[in-house]
Write an enzyme that holds these catalytic residues in place. Structure first.
Site, PDB file in Angstrom:
ATOM      1  N   ARG A  55       0.843  -1.208   0.000  1.00 28.74           N
ATOM      2  CA  ARG A  55       0.000   0.000   0.000  1.00 28.74           C
ATOM      3  C   ARG A  55       0.878   1.258   0.000  1.00 28.74           C
ATOM      4  O   ARG A  55       0.509   2.288  -0.564  1.00 28.74           O
ATOM      5  CB  ARG A  55      -0.938  -0.025   1.222  1.00 28.74           C
ATOM      6  CG  ARG A  55      -1.769   1.230   1.412  1.00 28.74           C
ATOM      7  CD  ARG A  55      -3.064   0.996   2.200  1.00 28.74           C
ATOM      8  NE  ARG A  55      -2.896   0.157   3.363  1.00 28.74           N
ATOM      9  CZ  ARG A  55      -2.337   0.540   4.521  1.00 28.74           C
ATOM     10  NH1 ARG A  55      -1.873   1.771   4.673  1.00 28.74           N
ATOM     11  NH2 ARG A  55      -2.231  -0.301   5.529  1.00 28.74           N
ATOM     12  N   TYR A 107     -15.443  18.625 -14.434  1.00 23.29           N
ATOM     13  CA  TYR A 107     -15.895  17.235 -14.563  1.00 23.29           C
ATOM     14  C   TYR A 107     -16.999  16.961 -13.554  1.00 23.29           C
ATOM     15  O   TYR A 107     -16.804  17.134 -12.346  1.00 23.29           O
ATOM     16  CB  TYR A 107     -14.725  16.285 -14.360  1.00 23.29           C
ATOM     17  CG  TYR A 107     -15.134  14.836 -14.369  1.00 23.29           C
ATOM     18  CD1 TYR A 107     -15.533  14.218 -15.549  1.00 23.29           C
ATOM     19  CD2 TYR A 107     -15.164  14.096 -13.197  1.00 23.29           C
ATOM     20  CE1 TYR A 107     -15.937  12.904 -15.558  1.00 23.29           C
ATOM     21  CE2 TYR A 107     -15.564  12.773 -13.196  1.00 23.29           C
ATOM     22  CZ  TYR A 107     -15.950  12.185 -14.379  1.00 23.29           C
ATOM     23  OH  TYR A 107     -16.357  10.882 -14.375  1.00 23.29           O
ATOM     24  N   ASP A 176      -6.335  20.270 -13.537  1.00 24.62           N
ATOM     25  CA  ASP A 176      -6.684  18.949 -14.049  1.00 24.62           C
ATOM     26  C   ASP A 176      -6.232  18.907 -15.513  1.00 24.62           C
ATOM     27  O   ASP A 176      -6.820  19.555 -16.371  1.00 24.62           O
ATOM     28  CB  ASP A 176      -8.203  18.732 -13.918  1.00 24.62           C
ATOM     29  CG  ASP A 176      -8.631  17.327 -14.355  1.00 24.62           C
ATOM     30  OD1 ASP A 176      -7.937  16.730 -15.212  1.00 24.62           O
ATOM     31  OD2 ASP A 176      -9.658  16.843 -13.860  1.00 24.62           O
ATOM     32  N   LYS A 201      -7.818   8.093 -19.074  1.00 23.14           N
ATOM     33  CA  LYS A 201      -8.142   8.667 -20.381  1.00 23.14           C
ATOM     34  C   LYS A 201      -6.962   8.546 -21.348  1.00 23.14           C
ATOM     35  O   LYS A 201      -6.624   7.452 -21.736  1.00 23.14           O
ATOM     36  CB  LYS A 201      -8.611  10.118 -20.194  1.00 23.14           C
ATOM     37  CG  LYS A 201      -9.637  10.294 -19.046  1.00 23.14           C
ATOM     38  CD  LYS A 201     -10.975   9.609 -19.308  1.00 23.14           C
ATOM     39  CE  LYS A 201     -11.875   9.478 -18.075  1.00 23.14           C
ATOM     40  NZ  LYS A 201     -12.176  10.737 -17.389  1.00 23.14           N
TER      41      LYS A 201
END
Ligand SMILES: *Cc1c(COP(=O)(O)O)cnc(C)c1O
Length: 380
Positions: A55, A107, A176, A201
């Site tokens: 992790r 978004y 972003d 994306k």
């Protein structure tokens, strides 16, 4: 050595080499996927290598984080299980009583998340048109989060003056950069403090992995320490396989993107001259309201465009239904052309025009794409 920084190379070279090296144990040119969730210690209790627990980090994630940091020209990157998880880590760096300003057409998933969390945890969430920095900063925020270009309306806030205004008001600027990718725009060089990505994306590019990342200009900044703590503590991290797949996919980002933009520029011209289309929204077209900013800020205008089809919701629905090659699916940045009737995805409270169709141009042969759109527009 694996995990070594590559140095001052061109972005088109970094996508191939950054964060990667020949595996010293086997000579493998493609790196192994390190699935191990834990890492051993010697008799004295000292760790044998740089890793402790999956992790916290592992070699497959390291390769990806080094690559993203180098591509953005940043100090460090932190990868997450999705762009939304990266957005959540960012939000969790705020304290109750602070304010955040987000773009009005941000978004929609993150906007909803921020509004909901803000109401429950005492963070004021303001929306503004971030092409106007003064209006954006009136709320005295700790953070400003901007997309440029925005999605799906493709406005292009000017990042350099926004960063300067944010800093003058004591705020950090987060960009972003999902739509542009670091190959078209490097926000940290324009003054931004952090960059956010949905790596789902363009960076992944094949519609087969969900991921996200934050990149910092300064790894010593307290906010970055909080984000790194959140990544390791909350644990919304990518699996080693997802990290490996993403790093593998980034190698072709440059060739994919150039082809996608070549076709997008031709399609924008085709749609502009088509009698059945009311408007083409593409920053590369001279009549686009932010064309001048786009020319200055983006190396090329990108491969996303939106069409106002006319005929309201029905008109757009009919056009999209007539497509045989382009895929009707949400998301963007993939090798296959993706088309989306945005009102269907965002639902009734969306401010997006009902007849807006968003196109993410893929890498198919241009002639086949034009033929598909042409046929769908001719359908009765
Ligand atoms: C998709 C997207 C996100 C959210 O990312 P996920 O990986 O879907 O969680 C955030 N910002 C932008 C601009 C996006 O397109």
């Amino acid at each position: 050595m694996a995990g070594k920084k590559t140095g001052a190379l061109e972005p088109d070279t970094l996508v191939v080499h950054s964060g990667l090296a020949i595996d010293p144990a086997t000579g493998a040119v493609s790196p192994p996927i390190h699935l191990s969730s834990t890492f051993a210690r010697d008799e004295e209790g000292a760790l044998l290598g740089p890793h402790l627990y999956g992790r916290y980090g592992n070699p497959s994630r390291d390769a990806l984080e080094i690559c993203l940091a180098e591509l953005e020209g940043g100090d460090e990157a932190a990868c997450f299980a999705s762009g939304s998880a990266a957005g959540l880590a960012l939000f969790c760096s705020l304290r109750a009583g602070e304010a955040i300003v987000i773009g009005r057409d941000m978004y929609f998933g993150l906007r909803r998340l921020y509004r909901d969390l803000g109401a429950r945890f005492g963070v004021a969430v303001h929306e503004a048109d971030l092409r106007d920095p003064a209006a954006a900063l009136a709320a005295r925020p700790a953070l400003v989060v901007v997309e440029s270009p925005t999605n799906p309306l493709l406005s292009v806030p000017d990042l350099e003056p926004l960063a300067a205004a944010a800093h003058a008001a004591g705020a950090a600027l987060v960009v972003d950069n999902t739509m542009a990718t670091p190959l078209l725009q490097r926000p940290l060089a324009l003054g931004a403090d952090l960059v956010l990505h949905s790596t789902t994306k363009y960076l992944a590019g094949h519609s087969d992995v969900i991921g996200g990342a934050l990149v910092t200009a300064d790894a010593r900044a307290p906010r970055w320490q909080a984000i790194r703590e959140h990544q390791r503590g909350a644990g919304a991290v990518p699996s080693p396989f997802d990290a490996w797949l993403l790093r593998r996919s980034i190698a072709t980002l440059s060739v994919r993107l150039e082809r996608q933009i070549d076709s997008a520029e031709r399609l924008a011209a085709f749609f502009s001259g088509h009698p059945a289309i009311e408007a083409v929204i593409y920053p590369g077209l001279p009549h686009h309201p932010d064309h001048a900013v786009a020319r200055r800020q983006l190396r090329r205008p990108g491969a996303m465009m939106s069409l106002i089809v006319g005929g309201g919701f029905e008109g757009a629905a009919r056009f999209v239904a007539g497509l045989k090659l382009a895929l009707r699916a949400t998301s963007l940045g993939a090798v296959h052309t993706l088309v989306e009737h945005r009102a269907v995805v965002e639902g009734p409270d969306s401010a997006v025009p009902r007849d807006l169709v968003r196109i993410s141009v893929g890498i198919e042969a241009y002639a086949d794409l034009e033929a598909d759109f042409s046929r769908a527009l001719a359908a009765p």
